[in-house]
Design a protein around this motif. Structure first.
Motif, short mmCIF file in Angstrom:
data_model
loop_
_atom_site.label_atom_id
_atom_site.label_comp_id
_atom_site.label_asym_id
_atom_site.label_seq_id
_atom_site.Cartn_x
_atom_site.Cartn_y
_atom_site.Cartn_z
N SER A 145 -15.01 48.53 27.51
CA SER A 145 -14.66 48.77 28.91
C SER A 145 -13.17 48.59 29.07
N SER A 146 -12.49 49.66 29.45
CA SER A 146 -11.05 49.60 29.66
C SER A 146 -10.74 49.78 31.14
N ARG A 147 -9.83 48.98 31.64
CA ARG A 147 -9.28 49.19 32.98
C ARG A 147 -7.96 49.93 32.82
N VAL A 148 -7.81 50.97 33.63
CA VAL A 148 -6.71 51.92 33.46
C VAL A 148 -5.68 51.70 34.56
N ALA A 149 -4.41 51.65 34.19
CA ALA A 149 -3.36 51.40 35.16
C ALA A 149 -3.26 52.53 36.17
N PRO A 150 -2.96 52.21 37.44
CA PRO A 150 -2.74 53.26 38.43
C PRO A 150 -1.65 54.22 37.95
N GLY A 151 -1.91 55.49 38.13
CA GLY A 151 -0.96 56.51 37.69
C GLY A 151 -1.40 57.26 36.45
#
Length: 464
Positions: free
Chosen positions: A332-338
């Motif tokens: 599970s990866s959280r992706v930076a805004p943008g």
């Protein structure tokens, strides 16, 4: 017609008076184990939806209240039951869409709960139970704020209100996009309030202005055609667990920061947040160091993260002297805004393929991507929300980022590009959403109900 000031005073009184009934109704909802996972009793999700529909209908302000489902695209299945209610705007007033979800996370190990997860329990100023904060409190904040508005100004107000209470947010919102398309006319609005986030702390309200995206998938690692004796072949033959440990470790550097080429980060300032606060809110023991680099909130709000959230391998109880042929893990990866979630997934998959040790075979499946979100804070609805939060809590709100993801917001933006989206919530940092002993801070709930009721009153006084 009463003056604006007297309307506001009436809203204050009505919101305070309605809290006991709202908490009683919240307790009723918490008792329903509305878990959308197929392994659990799905009739409870329907029961939960019907209970929510009854509460919404009981406000007496909606033209229609329905329990509905939508197809899951690409399958022969339908999604979980959602509640859709609609009240048409009149005399040029705007329409607000109030969102929350009535499904909850599984309780996990009941032994880790101090009290039964589906038996709401009040102690030390908090209401404990699965869904007490995430997100049945969001439902009741909506219902209680409508009750307060009608008590203060009557049912003959002009504000248009739609409510969408989803039934599968914790299970991936698989039918969400189709539900929006099927019910676009009923859901179309000028302002959308998503009550599924949190606050800066137990006394300071927040407006969520950024959310990380997510990229989640299952990775199967295979090194052998069949299991083999670890004594006979260990030392010459790589088993799947050995390959998994080596491969997965390449995704982080020595500081614990993500080390995957192609994942980006957002360059934005963050407010002061100490390591002591992190330890308190996250439950990080004194002997364990935080990971990553940069300010703590930049690591949580503006940088990617990668977590191994599940693994299929031999249990400790069943362990034997065997070289395992394959291991499956959930990443599970959280992706930076943008950055788009799809691009982030491709970067992680490329990294894993490039670093697979000893020619280990990799298989990717169950890929689920949801994009990050950045709020346009220039609209009038944001100003109205900030004013309502300040009045409702007695403390000026702060703009926050959130490390978690609400992927369906991208669907809302796509379907209703002209709507102003406000992401709010009733959780404080000690709510322990998704964890054992989830709880709602009761004083925060009181303030949240008042703030939303004040927002509805201000929208009712505004011409679209």
């Amino acid at each position: 017609m009463t003056s604006t000031l007297s309307r506001r005073e009436a809203v204050h009184e009505a919101a305070a008076a309605g809290i006991p009934a709202a908490l009683a109704d919240l307790g009723t909802l918490v008792r329903i184990p509305s878990i959308a996972w197929p392994a659990f009793d799905q009739t409870q999700v329907r029961r939960s939806a019907e209970a929510v529909a009854a509460l919404i209908g009981g406000t007496g302000v909606f033209d229609s209240v329905e329990v509905k489902t939508a197809a899951i695209p690409g399958t022969d299945e339908v999604g979980q039951p959602a509640v859709l209610a609609r009240r048409a705007a009149r005399n040029g007033r705007p329409t607000v869409l109030l969102y929350a979800h009535h499904d909850v996370q599984p309780p996990g190990d009941d032994a880790l709960w101090d009290t039964p997860p589906f038996e709401p329990t009040v102690r030390d100023g908090r209401l404990y139970g699965r869904g007490a904060a995430d997100d049945k409190a969001g439902i009741m904040a909506h219902v209680a704020s409508i009750r307060a508005l009608t008590e203060a100004v009557g049912t003959d107000f002009d504000l248009g209100i739609s409510m969408f209470i989803e039934g599968e947010e914790e299970f991936g919102s698989r039918s969400f996009g189709q539900f929006l398309a099927d019910n676009a006319d009923a859901l179309r609005s000028d302002v959308i309030v998503v009550a599924d986030s949190g606050n800066w702390d137990a006394v300071t309200p927040a407006l969520t202005v950024s959310l990380r995206g997510n990229a989640r998938f299952t990775l199967k690692i295979r090194t052998l055609e069949h299991a083999s004796h670890s004594g006979m072949f260990g030392g010459a033959v790589p088993d799947a667990m050995m390959a998994a440990v080596k491969l997965l470790a390449t995704m982080w550097d020595a500081d614990g920061a993500v080390a995957v080429a192609g994942l980006t980060q957002r360059d934005a300032e963050t407010p002061e947040y100490t390591e002591d606060t992190l330890r308190s809110e996250a439950g990080l023991p004194a002997g364990v160091s935080p990971v990553g680099t940069g300010t703590i909130l930049s690591r949580i709000w503006n940088k990617p993260s990668i977590t191994i959230t599940g693994i299929d391998h031999t249990s400790v109880a069943a362990a034997s002297n065997t070289l395992a042929p394959e291991v499956s893990v959930v990443i599970s990866s959280r992706v930076a805004p943008g950055q788009s979630a799809k691009d982030a997934y491709e970067a992680i998959a490329a990294h894993l393929r490039a670093h697979a040790p000893w020619g280990a075979e990799l298989e990717f499946s169950d890929i689920d991507c949801g994009d990050a979100f950045l709020v346009d804070t220039s609209g009038w609805a944001v100003a109205d929300a900030r004013a309502a939060l300040a009045e409702g809590y007695g403390v000026d709100p702060v703009d926050i980022g959130v490390g978690g993801s609400i992927p369906f917001i991208a669907d809302l933006v796509r379907e209703f590009p002209g709507a102003q989206i406000l992401v709010t919530g009733v959780e404080d940092p000690h709510a322990r959403a998704h964890s054992p002993n989830e709880s709602l801070h009761l004083e925060t709930f009181r303030h949240a109900v008042l703030a939303e009721a004040l927002l509805l009153e201000s929208l009712d006084a505004r011409e679209a």
